[in-house]
Design a protein around this motif. Structure first.
Motif, mmCIF file in Angstrom:
data_model
loop_
_atom_site.group_PDB
_atom_site.id
_atom_site.type_symbol
_atom_site.label_atom_id
_atom_site.label_comp_id
_atom_site.label_asym_id
_atom_site.label_seq_id
_atom_site.Cartn_x
_atom_site.Cartn_y
_atom_site.Cartn_z
ATOM 1 N N ILE A 96 0.847 -1.196 0.000
ATOM 2 C CA ILE A 96 0.000 0.000 0.000
ATOM 3 C C ILE A 96 0.882 1.245 0.000
ATOM 4 C CG2 ILE A 96 -1.746 1.308 1.289
ATOM 5 C CD1 ILE A 96 -2.770 -1.449 2.335
ATOM 6 N N HIS A 97 1.947 1.212 0.790
ATOM 7 C CA HIS A 97 2.870 2.341 0.826
ATOM 8 C C HIS A 97 3.516 2.559 -0.538
ATOM 9 C CE1 HIS A 97 6.710 4.442 1.545
ATOM 10 N NE2 HIS A 97 5.947 5.161 2.349
ATOM 11 N N HIS A 98 3.929 1.482 -1.169
ATOM 12 C CA HIS A 98 4.576 1.581 -2.478
ATOM 13 C C HIS A 98 3.637 2.189 -3.518
ATOM 14 C CE1 HIS A 98 7.188 0.571 -5.816
ATOM 15 N NE2 HIS A 98 6.158 -0.003 -6.417
ATOM 16 N N GLN A 99 2.368 1.782 -3.492
ATOM 17 C CA GLN A 99 1.428 2.247 -4.508
ATOM 18 C C GLN A 99 0.840 3.619 -4.197
ATOM 19 O OE1 GLN A 99 -1.382 -0.742 -5.665
ATOM 20 N NE2 GLN A 99 -2.465 0.606 -7.041
ATOM 21 N N PHE A 100 0.577 3.913 -2.926
ATOM 22 C CA PHE A 100 -0.127 5.145 -2.574
ATOM 23 C C PHE A 100 0.654 6.090 -1.656
ATOM 24 C CE2 PHE A 100 -3.457 2.089 -3.658
ATOM 25 C CZ PHE A 100 -4.163 2.815 -4.586
ATOM 26 N N GLY A 101 1.824 5.657 -1.162
ATOM 27 C CA GLY A 101 2.636 6.522 -0.316
ATOM 28 C C GLY A 101 2.130 6.677 1.103
ATOM 29 N N LEU A 102 1.310 5.742 1.582
ATOM 30 C CA LEU A 102 0.760 5.818 2.934
ATOM 31 C C LEU A 102 1.501 4.870 3.862
ATOM 32 C CD1 LEU A 102 -3.073 5.714 2.171
ATOM 33 C CD2 LEU A 102 -1.749 7.688 2.885
ATOM 34 N N SER A 103 1.853 5.364 5.044
ATOM 35 C CA SER A 103 2.461 4.500 6.053
ATOM 36 C C SER A 103 1.367 3.635 6.678
ATOM 37 C CB SER A 103 3.112 5.355 7.143
ATOM 38 O OG SER A 103 2.114 6.047 7.875
ATOM 39 N N GLU A 104 1.782 2.644 7.439
ATOM 40 C CA GLU A 104 0.807 1.791 8.131
ATOM 41 C C GLU A 104 -0.114 2.627 9.013
ATOM 42 O OE1 GLU A 104 0.636 -1.854 11.383
ATOM 43 O OE2 GLU A 104 2.536 -1.413 10.394
ATOM 44 N N GLN A 105 0.453 3.554 9.753
ATOM 45 C CA GLN A 105 -0.360 4.403 10.635
ATOM 46 C C GLN A 105 -1.347 5.250 9.837
ATOM 47 O OE1 GLN A 105 -0.418 4.099 13.971
ATOM 48 N NE2 GLN A 105 -2.175 5.442 13.866
ATOM 49 N N GLU A 106 -0.942 5.740 8.679
ATOM 50 C CA GLU A 106 -1.849 6.524 7.834
ATOM 51 C C GLU A 106 -2.972 5.655 7.273
ATOM 52 O OE1 GLU A 106 0.947 10.066 6.069
ATOM 53 O OE2 GLU A 106 1.268 8.028 5.294
ATOM 54 N N VAL A 107 -2.660 4.403 6.945
ATOM 55 C CA VAL A 107 -3.707 3.470 6.489
ATOM 56 C C VAL A 107 -4.709 3.239 7.616
ATOM 57 C CG1 VAL A 107 -4.204 1.116 5.727
ATOM 58 C CG2 VAL A 107 -2.241 2.340 4.779
ATOM 59 N N ILE A 108 -4.215 3.051 8.822
ATOM 60 C CA ILE A 108 -5.103 2.838 9.983
ATOM 61 C C ILE A 108 -6.008 4.051 10.172
ATOM 62 C CG2 ILE A 108 -5.150 2.589 12.498
ATOM 63 C CD1 ILE A 108 -2.525 0.894 12.146
ATOM 64 N N GLU A 109 -5.443 5.257 10.089
ATOM 65 C CA GLU A 109 -6.242 6.480 10.248
ATOM 66 C C GLU A 109 -7.276 6.610 9.130
ATOM 67 O OE1 GLU A 109 -6.512 8.695 12.720
ATOM 68 O OE2 GLU A 109 -5.174 7.319 13.788
ATOM 69 N N LEU A 110 -6.868 6.302 7.907
ATOM 70 C CA LEU A 110 -7.792 6.359 6.774
ATOM 71 C C LEU A 110 -8.940 5.371 6.971
ATOM 72 C CD1 LEU A 110 -6.954 6.845 3.143
ATOM 73 C CD2 LEU A 110 -8.350 4.895 3.710
ATOM 74 N N MET A 111 -8.612 4.172 7.422
ATOM 75 C CA MET A 111 -9.647 3.162 7.667
ATOM 76 C C MET A 111 -10.588 3.628 8.792
ATOM 77 S SD MET A 111 -9.192 0.697 5.488
ATOM 78 C CE MET A 111 -9.759 -0.903 6.040
ATOM 79 N N ARG A 112 -10.028 4.225 9.829
ATOM 80 C CA ARG A 112 -10.845 4.717 10.950
ATOM 81 C C ARG A 112 -11.832 5.792 10.476
ATOM 82 N NH1 ARG A 112 -7.081 5.745 14.800
ATOM 83 N NH2 ARG A 112 -7.639 3.926 15.998
ATOM 84 N N GLN A 113 -11.367 6.677 9.600
ATOM 85 C CA GLN A 113 -12.205 7.770 9.108
ATOM 86 C C GLN A 113 -13.235 7.303 8.086
ATOM 87 O OE1 GLN A 113 -9.380 10.537 7.515
ATOM 88 N NE2 GLN A 113 -8.465 10.968 9.497
ATOM 89 N N SER A 114 -12.921 6.239 7.358
ATOM 90 C CA SER A 114 -13.753 5.820 6.233
ATOM 91 C C SER A 114 -14.795 4.754 6.572
ATOM 92 C CB SER A 114 -12.859 5.271 5.111
ATOM 93 O OG SER A 114 -11.946 6.245 4.695
ATOM 94 N N MET A 115 -14.680 4.157 7.724
ATOM 95 C CA MET A 115 -15.558 3.028 8.056
ATOM 96 C C MET A 115 -16.385 3.320 9.297
ATOM 97 S SD MET A 115 -12.610 0.152 7.588
ATOM 98 C CE MET A 115 -13.677 -1.264 7.778
ATOM 99 N N LYS A 116 -17.468 2.556 9.434
ATOM 100 C CA LYS A 116 -18.220 2.616 10.684
ATOM 101 C C LYS A 116 -17.319 2.087 11.792
ATOM 102 C CE LYS A 116 -21.549 -0.063 9.554
ATOM 103 N NZ LYS A 116 -22.797 -0.836 9.528
#
Length: 79
Positions: A26-46
């Protein structure tokens, strides 16, 4: 964190749910760290869906390239 197009956001979420897709991919394709993925998931999901996802990926070997035996998304230079 940058703003993503709806299609990109959908793909990031899909990759985060996939067992064999590492955070490094995910980082390679979108430039997001693991922590940023977690934050994105937290914001995007119930909240309940986010908790279910976190429980699923926490400690999962396949979500981290160093501990994964999967070669999917690995470039030859990263072995």
């Amino acid at each position: 964190m940058r703003t993503f197009e709806p299609e990109e956001l959908d793909r990031i979420i899909e990759m985060a749910w996939e067992d064999r897709t590492t955070f490094e991919a995910i980082h390679h394709q979108f430039g997001l760290s693991e922590q940023e993925v977690i934050e994105l998931m937290r914001q995007s999901m119930k909240a309940s869906s986010f908790r279910m996802w976190r429980k699923r990926v926490s400690g999962r070997k396949t979500k981290h390239q160093a501990t994964s035996s999967s070669t999917r998304f690995r470039a030859k230079c990263h072995k």
